[in-house]
Write an enzyme that holds these catalytic residues in place. Structure first.
Site, PDB file in Angstrom:
ATOM      1  N   HIS A 112       0.816  -1.214   0.000  1.00  0.00           N
ATOM      2  CA  HIS A 112       0.000   0.000   0.000  1.00  0.00           C
ATOM      3  C   HIS A 112       0.846   1.259   0.000  1.00  0.00           C
ATOM      4  CE1 HIS A 112       0.902  -0.659   4.261  1.00  0.00           C
ATOM      5  NE2 HIS A 112       0.698   0.628   4.456  1.00  0.00           N
ATOM      6  N   ASP A 114       0.496   4.846   1.964  1.00  0.00           N
ATOM      7  CA  ASP A 114      -0.235   5.212   3.178  1.00  0.00           C
ATOM      8  C   ASP A 114      -1.400   6.151   2.880  1.00  0.00           C
ATOM      9  OD1 ASP A 114       1.103   3.732   5.129  1.00  0.00           O
ATOM     10  OD2 ASP A 114       2.689   5.234   5.343  1.00  0.00           O
ATOM     11  N   HIS A 266       4.714   0.062   0.282  1.00  0.00           N
ATOM     12  CA  HIS A 266       5.400  -0.765   1.269  1.00  0.00           C
ATOM     13  C   HIS A 266       4.458  -1.806   1.830  1.00  0.00           C
ATOM     14  CE1 HIS A 266       3.527   2.541   3.445  1.00  0.00           C
ATOM     15  NE2 HIS A 266       3.455   1.746   4.493  1.00  0.00           N
ATOM     16  N   ARG A 281       6.040   6.298  14.908  1.00  0.00           N
ATOM     17  CA  ARG A 281       5.766   6.745  13.537  1.00  0.00           C
ATOM     18  C   ARG A 281       5.261   8.182  13.538  1.00  0.00           C
ATOM     19  NH1 ARG A 281       1.185   4.439   9.178  1.00  0.00           N
ATOM     20  NH2 ARG A 281       0.522   6.516   8.526  1.00  0.00           N
TER      21      ARG A 281
HETATM   22 FE   LIG Z   1       1.796   1.826   5.885  1.00  0.00          FE
END
Ligand SMILES: [Fe+2]
Length: 324
Positions: A112, A114, A266, A281
């Site tokens: 995908h 993000d 990723h 993150r």
């Molecule tokens: Fe992701």
């Protein structure tokens, strides 16, 4: 591997860092930079270019705080808050993934980009590794410009101008099937209605065409029959699986990895569970993807795949079965 030094003006010695390619089509290791300290403008400008050029920047040996990671992200734009993730209470832009026995990872082991359910998906995401499992837990990345450039000219022409609809479909399962759960989901549907993105986008920095559909968030291609759209998307998703287009990142503690969400996809491997993996993150807001104005000029494309071994004819050693 090539090593490039970004040499800033002589007055700004702190802006010097080293770039060493980590993969053939994407990925670079950045050293000579300390993310626990503020960065100057020349360094940030050089990092922006390296980020767009290499797709994935790996910063090893960065013992940094959450505040350092947040400051690093803000050099590249406004930080965004993920609507479906558990965020740090005092700092909603920070997501802490603490996966261990009893808390398995979210389904991020699907290729995908993000948050393409947003009209303006993020320009980039950065992860900082705190605790790494003894084995497993790699993150795989794919260069979507390499995927696009590996398509035939006929397919590139066919995809030109097509649009796809994206939705937060993997997060729908987070809402319980109760009256309250359905009402909450309706509120999110109002906030994040399905959005349309070009199937082929032009990277805003490099100008290269990138394939911009992904199996996590893309629903269908507009203007096609359901089975046509489904089969075409499946074909395109399979192209992302070509090993040559990928860089598989192996984590060590205290690494920061900052990827370009506009040009790479990723998939986070879940093979480590139930070992512990603790990551922080941050996500940097982006702009609406730009439709590619035309298929790339064939002369400008780099056809990435190796020719079949038989194409090398006499310049290679013969295999046993080829000898008389
Ligand atoms: Fe992701």
């Amino acid at each position: 591997m090539n090593e490039t030094l970004f040499a800033p003006p002589a007055a700004s010695q702190t802006a010097l860092f080293s770039v060493k390619r980590a993969g053939v089509f994407l990925g670079a290791r950045i050293t000579g930079i300390d993310l626990s300290k503020p960065l100057d403008t020349a360094t940030v400008d050089a990092l922006k270019l390296a980020h767009a050029e290499h797709g994935v920047l790996v910063f090893p040996d960065q013992k940094i705080s959450s505040g350092d990671l947040l400051r690093f992200g803000r050099y590249f734009g406004e930080l965004s808050v993920h609507p479906f993730s558990t965020n740090a209470e005092d700092s909603p832009e920070l997501i802490v993934y603490d996966n261990k026995e009893g808390n398995p990872p979210a389904p991020t082991d699907i290729w995908h980009t993000d948050e393409t359910f947003r009209a303006c998906p993020p320009m980039g995401t950065a992860l900082c590794s705190k605790i790494i499992p003894e084995v497993g837990g790699d993150t795989a990345f794919a260069s979507m410009s390499a995927v696009y450039e590996g398509l035939s000219d006929r397919m590139q022409h066919f995809l030109s101008g097509l649009e796809a609809v994206h939705d937060f479909k993997p997060f729908r399962g987070l809402f319980p099937n109760t009256r309250e759960g359905v009402e909450r989901m309706r509120r999110f549907e109002d906030l994040y209605p399905p959005v349309t993105h070009p199937v082929v986008a032009a990277h805003p920095v490099t100008g290269r065409n990138v394939l911009f559909v992904n199996p996590q968030f893309t629903l269908y291609i507009k203007g096609m029959a359901e089975d046509e759209s489904r089969h075409l998307l499946e074909l395109l998703y399979r192209k992302t699986l070509v090993h040559e287009y990928q860089y598989r990142h192996h984590w060590e503690p205290d690494m920061v990895v900052f990827w370009d969400n506009r040009g790479v996809q990723h998939s986070a491997l879940h093979d480590y569970y139930p070992q512990r993996r603790l990551m922080e993150r941050i996500t940097i807001a982006g702009t609406a993807p730009i439709p590619a104005s035309a298929p790339a000029d064939p002369a400008s494309l780099r056809r990435y795949l190796m020719p079949p071994v038989t194409a090398f004819k006499d310049s290679r050693q013969q295999r046993q079965h080829e000898r008389d």
